[in-house]
Design a protein around this motif. Structure first.
Motif, PDB file in Angstrom:
ATOM      1  N   ARG A  40       0.822  -1.217   0.000  1.00  0.00           N
ATOM      2  CA  ARG A  40       0.000   0.000   0.000  1.00  0.00           C
ATOM      3  C   ARG A  40       0.849   1.258   0.000  1.00  0.00           C
ATOM      4  O   ARG A  40       0.512   2.256  -0.623  1.00  0.00           O
ATOM      5  CB  ARG A  40      -0.922  -0.002   1.227  1.00  0.00           C
ATOM      6  CG  ARG A  40      -1.929   1.126   1.212  1.00  0.00           C
ATOM      7  CD  ARG A  40      -2.870   1.042   2.385  1.00  0.00           C
ATOM      8  NE  ARG A  40      -3.663  -0.160   2.275  1.00  0.00           N
ATOM      9  CZ  ARG A  40      -4.106  -0.855   3.315  1.00  0.00           C
ATOM     10  NH1 ARG A  40      -3.815  -0.468   4.532  1.00  0.00           N
ATOM     11  NH2 ARG A  40      -4.827  -1.929   3.143  1.00  0.00           N
ATOM     12  N   LEU A  42       3.588   1.762  -1.499  1.00  0.00           N
ATOM     13  CA  LEU A  42       4.139   2.011  -2.825  1.00  0.00           C
ATOM     14  C   LEU A  42       3.168   2.761  -3.718  1.00  0.00           C
ATOM     15  O   LEU A  42       3.568   3.492  -4.620  1.00  0.00           O
ATOM     16  CB  LEU A  42       4.524   0.681  -3.488  1.00  0.00           C
ATOM     17  CG  LEU A  42       5.578  -0.141  -2.755  1.00  0.00           C
ATOM     18  CD1 LEU A  42       5.755  -1.477  -3.455  1.00  0.00           C
ATOM     19  CD2 LEU A  42       6.888   0.612  -2.683  1.00  0.00           C
ATOM     20  N   PHE A  43       1.880   2.580  -3.495  1.00  0.00           N
ATOM     21  CA  PHE A  43       0.863   3.222  -4.325  1.00  0.00           C
ATOM     22  C   PHE A  43       0.152   4.343  -3.595  1.00  0.00           C
ATOM     23  O   PHE A  43      -0.943   4.727  -3.954  1.00  0.00           O
ATOM     24  CB  PHE A  43      -0.153   2.178  -4.786  1.00  0.00           C
ATOM     25  CG  PHE A  43       0.471   1.076  -5.597  1.00  0.00           C
ATOM     26  CD1 PHE A  43       0.909   1.320  -6.872  1.00  0.00           C
ATOM     27  CD2 PHE A  43       0.631  -0.190  -5.069  1.00  0.00           C
ATOM     28  CE1 PHE A  43       1.495   0.313  -7.626  1.00  0.00           C
ATOM     29  CE2 PHE A  43       1.212  -1.205  -5.807  1.00  0.00           C
ATOM     30  CZ  PHE A  43       1.649  -0.950  -7.096  1.00  0.00           C
ATOM     31  N   ASP A  44       0.779   4.892  -2.569  1.00  0.00           N
ATOM     32  CA  ASP A  44       0.147   5.930  -1.761  1.00  0.00           C
ATOM     33  C   ASP A  44      -0.078   7.203  -2.566  1.00  0.00           C
ATOM     34  O   ASP A  44      -1.069   7.893  -2.397  1.00  0.00           O
ATOM     35  CB  ASP A  44       1.007   6.226  -0.537  1.00  0.00           C
ATOM     36  CG  ASP A  44       0.294   7.068   0.488  1.00  0.00           C
ATOM     37  OD1 ASP A  44      -0.946   6.963   0.557  1.00  0.00           O
ATOM     38  OD2 ASP A  44       0.969   7.812   1.222  1.00  0.00           O
ATOM     39  N   ASP A  45       0.856   7.540  -3.465  1.00  0.00           N
ATOM     40  CA  ASP A  45       0.725   8.771  -4.244  1.00  0.00           C
ATOM     41  C   ASP A  45      -0.445   8.720  -5.219  1.00  0.00           C
ATOM     42  O   ASP A  45      -1.030   9.741  -5.538  1.00  0.00           O
ATOM     43  CB  ASP A  45       2.012   9.062  -5.013  1.00  0.00           C
ATOM     44  CG  ASP A  45       3.159   9.385  -4.074  1.00  0.00           C
ATOM     45  OD1 ASP A  45       2.873   9.814  -2.936  1.00  0.00           O
ATOM     46  OD2 ASP A  45       4.320   9.202  -4.462  1.00  0.00           O
ATOM     47  N   GLU A  46      -0.776   7.551  -5.710  1.00  0.00           N
ATOM     48  CA  GLU A  46      -1.861   7.445  -6.682  1.00  0.00           C
ATOM     49  C   GLU A  46      -3.221   7.660  -6.041  1.00  0.00           C
ATOM     50  O   GLU A  46      -4.171   8.002  -6.719  1.00  0.00           O
ATOM     51  CB  GLU A  46      -1.823   6.080  -7.353  1.00  0.00           C
ATOM     52  CG  GLU A  46      -0.602   5.883  -8.225  1.00  0.00           C
ATOM     53  CD  GLU A  46      -0.574   4.526  -8.873  1.00  0.00           C
ATOM     54  OE1 GLU A  46      -1.608   3.837  -8.826  1.00  0.00           O
ATOM     55  OE2 GLU A  46       0.464   4.154  -9.422  1.00  0.00           O
TER      56      GLU A  46
END
Length: 63
Positions: A40, A42-46
């Motif tokens: 999670r 790793l995809f926090d910015d999206e």
């Protein structure tokens, strides 16, 4: 008519068996998710959605 009572009682016993198996699986941690929390971040910015910038008018640009 006695066959219906037999089938209903067998289905209730089977349903209770599946329920006990489900409760046992939950208590032993079979449904714990160990993978998603580590990914999670790793995809926090999206997940963040930026608000659109306001459009400047001609009068605001001249000031």
């Amino acid at each position: 008519m006695s066959v219906i009572y037999l089938l209903i009682s067998i289905s209730i016993v089977v349903a209770i068996g599946f329920f006990i198996a489900f409760i046992r699986a939950v208590k032993t941690g079979q449904y714990d998710d160990d993978y998603t929390p580590s990914v999670r971040m790793l995809f926090d910015d999206e997940l963040k959605i930026e608000s659109p910038k306001p459009i400047q008018t001609i009068e605001e640009k001249q000031i």
